[in-house]
Design an enzyme around this catalytic site. Structure first.
Site, PDB file in Angstrom:
ATOM      1  N   HIS A  13      18.640   2.721   1.780  1.00 12.24           N
ATOM      2  CA  HIS A  13      17.364   2.613   2.021  1.00 12.24           C
ATOM      3  C   HIS A  13      16.992   2.860   3.547  1.00 12.24           C
ATOM      4  CE1 HIS A  13      13.574   0.187   1.664  1.00 12.24           C
ATOM      5  NE2 HIS A  13      13.049   1.383   1.016  1.00 12.24           N
ATOM      6  N   HIS A  55       7.697   5.106   8.163  1.00 10.79           N
ATOM      7  CA  HIS A  55       7.329   4.312   6.753  1.00 10.79           C
ATOM      8  C   HIS A  55       5.636   4.120   6.701  1.00 10.79           C
ATOM      9  CE1 HIS A  55       6.486   1.006   3.967  1.00 10.79           C
ATOM     10  NE2 HIS A  55       7.322   1.465   3.459  1.00 10.79           N
TER      11      HIS A  55
END
Ligand code: G3P
Ligand code: MG
Length: 246
Positions: A13, A55
């Protein structure tokens, strides 16, 4: 015929989870040092339309700057410190363009899950631009990345410019009609919060000839439960805990 995705079971991730500054080259290198061969990243557009890794919509949490990322050109974004927030060891680590990540992924024959994370209001455009960029960067390659997004409009944009790149619908809840929605988007995968992926849900996804993947699993008991439920892939932060072999 069962369709396969160009992704192995274990996916790191944001590069290496929380062990290095997320979505930077330092993180992908660290994930690779732990044996990972597939990576998830978050991609959005700079003001001048360059796909890059970040992000959040703002720069506040993970860079030395403040404010909305979409209001700055890549020439400016590329000079920010995206590592110092994490720890002194990573101070000066820059933001990464999708082009730079592609060079690292292709040189190492790694697999990539590109989460299209548009700045709100730019969903279709971001998917379309990222799709075009992936076809340019992966031209002539036998294995393509996999797109994913929580935003159906971003997947529509990616499908418009790069229909051959596999798509996965990200879900943080099983809203009404989710399976039909994934099928209508021509998805090859549903990638959900792992709490949602019980055996019945996996069976519904498989019944629709799609793969069932989950995020973000950092707990051994959860891994056992998910494997027993038949999931096809796990996105994890815990690259130092889970061996990506098997
Ligand atoms: O792509 C899976 C996962 O990354 C989705 O959540 O917030 O970590 O991007 P988030
Ligand atoms: Mg993500």
């Amino acid at each position: 015929m069962k369709r396969t995705l160009p992704l192995p079971f274990w996916i790191a991730h944001r590069g290496a989870g929380k062990l290095a500054p997320e979505n930077t080259l330092a993180a992908f290198r660290l994930g690779a040092q732990h044996g990972y061969r597939a990576f998830e990243c978050d991609v959005k557009l700079s003001r001048d339309g360059v796909p890059f890794l970040l992000h959040d919509s703002t720069l506040n949490r993970t860079t030395s700057a403040r404010g909305r990322a979409a209001e700055r050109d890549w020439s400016e974004l590329s000079r920010l410190d995206a590592g110092g927030w994490h720890s002194r060891a990573f101070a000066g680590e820059p933001l990464m363009s999708l082009e730079a990540l592609a060079a690292f992924i292709l040189a190492n024959r790694f697999a990539l899950n590109i989460e299209i994370k548009p700045t709100p209001g730019q969903e279709f455009e971001t998917g379309e631009v990222v799709g075009r960029e992936v076809l340019r960067l992966w031209a002539g390659q036998t294995s393509l990345p996999v797109f994913s997004s929580f935003q159906p409009e971003a997947l529509r944009g990616a499908r418009a410019s790069a229909p051959e790149v596999p798509r996965g619908l990200l879900l943080d809840g099983l809203r009404a009609g989710w399976l039909d929605e994934a099928q209508a988007l021509g998805c090859q995968a549903v990638i959900s919060n792992y709490n949602l992926m019980d055996a019945a849900t996996v069976a519904r996804i498989h019944g629709a000839d799609m793969r069932a993947l989950v995020y973000t699993v950092n707990d051994e008991a959860a891994v056992r439960w998910l494997r027993a439920n038949g999931v096809d892939g796990i996105i994890t932060d815990a690259v130092d805990k889970f061996s990506p072999v098997g």
